[in-house]
Motif scaffolding. Structure first.
Motif, PDB file in Angstrom:
ATOM      1  N   ALA A   4     -11.841  -5.147  -4.803  1.00 41.76           N
ATOM      2  CA  ALA A   4     -12.113  -3.716  -4.736  1.00 41.76           C
ATOM      3  C   ALA A   4     -12.043  -3.256  -3.291  1.00 41.76           C
ATOM      4  N   GLY A   5     -11.332  -2.157  -3.054  1.00 40.44           N
ATOM      5  CA  GLY A   5     -11.188  -1.623  -1.706  1.00 40.44           C
ATOM      6  C   GLY A   5     -10.044  -2.221  -0.916  1.00 40.44           C
ATOM      7  N   GLU A   6      -9.373  -3.237  -1.456  1.00 34.55           N
ATOM      8  CA  GLU A   6      -8.239  -3.877  -0.769  1.00 34.55           C
ATOM      9  C   GLU A   6      -6.932  -3.485  -1.453  1.00 34.55           C
ATOM     10  N   VAL A   7      -5.865  -3.391  -0.676  1.00 32.20           N
ATOM     11  CA  VAL A   7      -4.544  -3.119  -1.246  1.00 32.20           C
ATOM     12  C   VAL A   7      -4.060  -4.377  -1.961  1.00 32.20           C
ATOM     13  N   VAL A   8      -3.626  -4.196  -3.206  1.00 31.65           N
ATOM     14  CA  VAL A   8      -3.063  -5.296  -3.998  1.00 31.65           C
ATOM     15  C   VAL A   8      -1.612  -4.927  -4.288  1.00 31.65           C
ATOM     16  N   SER A   9      -0.686  -5.800  -3.908  1.00 36.68           N
ATOM     17  CA  SER A   9       0.738  -5.514  -4.068  1.00 36.68           C
ATOM     18  C   SER A   9       1.197  -5.766  -5.506  1.00 36.68           C
ATOM     19  N   LEU A  10       2.371  -5.231  -5.830  1.00 33.17           N
ATOM     20  CA  LEU A  10       2.954  -5.485  -7.144  1.00 33.17           C
ATOM     21  C   LEU A  10       3.144  -6.977  -7.363  1.00 33.17           C
ATOM     22  N   ARG A  11       3.581  -7.684  -6.354  1.00 27.73           N
ATOM     23  CA  ARG A  11       3.781  -9.136  -6.473  1.00 27.73           C
ATOM     24  C   ARG A  11       2.461  -9.847  -6.787  1.00 27.73           C
ATOM     25  N   GLN A  12       1.398  -9.455  -6.132  1.00 29.17           N
ATOM     26  CA  GLN A  12       0.095 -10.073  -6.385  1.00 29.17           C
ATOM     27  C   GLN A  12      -0.370  -9.791  -7.812  1.00 29.17           C
ATOM     28  N   ILE A  13      -0.127  -8.585  -8.293  1.00 26.59           N
ATOM     29  CA  ILE A  13      -0.486  -8.263  -9.671  1.00 26.59           C
ATOM     30  C   ILE A  13       0.311  -9.131 -10.631  1.00 26.59           C
ATOM     31  N   LEU A  14       1.613  -9.247 -10.383  1.00 32.54           N
ATOM     32  CA  LEU A  14       2.452 -10.095 -11.239  1.00 32.54           C
ATOM     33  C   LEU A  14       1.952 -11.536 -11.263  1.00 32.54           C
ATOM     34  N   GLU A  15       1.611 -12.075 -10.109  1.00 31.59           N
ATOM     35  CA  GLU A  15       1.154 -13.462 -10.023  1.00 31.59           C
ATOM     36  C   GLU A  15      -0.173 -13.677 -10.746  1.00 31.59           C
ATOM     37  N   GLN A  16      -1.057 -12.701 -10.703  1.00 36.58           N
ATOM     38  CA  GLN A  16      -2.374 -12.851 -11.309  1.00 36.58           C
ATOM     39  C   GLN A  16      -2.398 -12.521 -12.802  1.00 36.58           C
ATOM     40  N   VAL A  17      -1.609 -11.545 -13.219  1.00 36.38           N
ATOM     41  CA  VAL A  17      -1.708 -11.058 -14.594  1.00 36.38           C
ATOM     42  C   VAL A  17      -0.584 -11.583 -15.480  1.00 36.38           C
ATOM     43  N   TRP A  18       0.633 -11.584 -14.975  1.00 36.14           N
ATOM     44  CA  TRP A  18       1.789 -11.982 -15.767  1.00 36.14           C
ATOM     45  C   TRP A  18       2.564 -13.101 -15.075  1.00 36.14           C
ATOM     46  N   GLN A  19       1.895 -14.169 -14.713  1.00 40.96           N
ATOM     47  CA  GLN A  19       2.526 -15.202 -13.894  1.00 40.96           C
ATOM     48  C   GLN A  19       3.706 -15.898 -14.567  1.00 40.96           C
ATOM     49  N   ASP A  20       3.705 -16.066 -15.867  1.00 46.57           N
ATOM     50  CA  ASP A  20       4.798 -16.778 -16.536  1.00 46.57           C
ATOM     51  C   ASP A  20       5.636 -15.881 -17.438  1.00 46.57           C
ATOM     52  N   VAL A  21       5.588 -14.589 -17.175  1.00 48.35           N
ATOM     53  CA  VAL A  21       6.299 -13.630 -18.012  1.00 48.35           C
ATOM     54  C   VAL A  21       7.185 -12.763 -17.117  1.00 48.35           C
ATOM     55  N   ALA A  22       8.408 -12.490 -17.586  1.00 44.97           N
ATOM     56  CA  ALA A  22       9.299 -11.609 -16.841  1.00 44.97           C
ATOM     57  C   ALA A  22       8.855 -10.166 -17.061  1.00 44.97           C
ATOM     58  N   VAL A  23       8.404  -9.512 -15.991  1.00 46.18           N
ATOM     59  CA  VAL A  23       7.914  -8.133 -16.073  1.00 46.18           C
ATOM     60  C   VAL A  23       8.573  -7.321 -14.960  1.00 46.18           C
ATOM     61  N   ASP A  24       9.108  -6.180 -15.315  1.00 47.57           N
ATOM     62  CA  ASP A  24       9.742  -5.288 -14.346  1.00 47.57           C
ATOM     63  C   ASP A  24       8.663  -4.487 -13.608  1.00 47.57           C
ATOM     64  N   ASP A  25       8.927  -4.161 -12.350  1.00 47.39           N
ATOM     65  CA  ASP A  25       7.968  -3.385 -11.552  1.00 47.39           C
ATOM     66  C   ASP A  25       7.585  -2.069 -12.222  1.00 47.39           C
ATOM     67  N   SER A  26       8.532  -1.450 -12.912  1.00 45.29           N
ATOM     68  CA  SER A  26       8.224  -0.176 -13.574  1.00 45.29           C
ATOM     69  C   SER A  26       7.195  -0.372 -14.680  1.00 45.29           C
ATOM     70  N   ASN A  27       7.172  -1.537 -15.295  1.00 43.98           N
ATOM     71  CA  ASN A  27       6.164  -1.842 -16.306  1.00 43.98           C
ATOM     72  C   ASN A  27       4.768  -1.843 -15.704  1.00 43.98           C
ATOM     73  N   ILE A  28       4.648  -2.372 -14.500  1.00 43.07           N
ATOM     74  CA  ILE A  28       3.348  -2.384 -13.831  1.00 43.07           C
ATOM     75  C   ILE A  28       2.890  -0.959 -13.573  1.00 43.07           C
TER      76      ILE A  28
END
Length: 66
Positions: A4-28
């Motif tokens: 909370a209060g820190e910038v989280v990048s799209l890449r970090q979100i992908l790694e934490q939430v959808w690590q083994d799934v192909a997800v497009d940035d627009s989906n995020i």
């Protein structure tokens, strides 16, 4: 809310939430929009976009004792 209060990048979100799934940035972006609508009664902003960097959760966070 570990970050909370820190910038989280799209890449970090992908790694934490959808690590083994192909997800497009627009989906995020769509998922973040859904989170905003779910968390933001009366147009309060809890998630802020930091252009070209990611997202920040800006609502006050209180940790409760376990």
């Amino acid at each position: 809310m570990k970050r909370a209060g820190e910038v989280v990048s799209l890449r970090q979100i992908l790694e934490q939430v959808w690590q083994d799934v192909a997800v497009d940035d627009s989906n995020i972006r769509v998922q973040v929009g859904d989170l905003r609508r779910a968390l933001s009664p009366k147009h309060q902003r809890f998630i802020v976009t930091i252009h070209t960097r990611g997202y920040v959760f800006v609502a006050p966070v209180q940790r409760l004792p376990s």
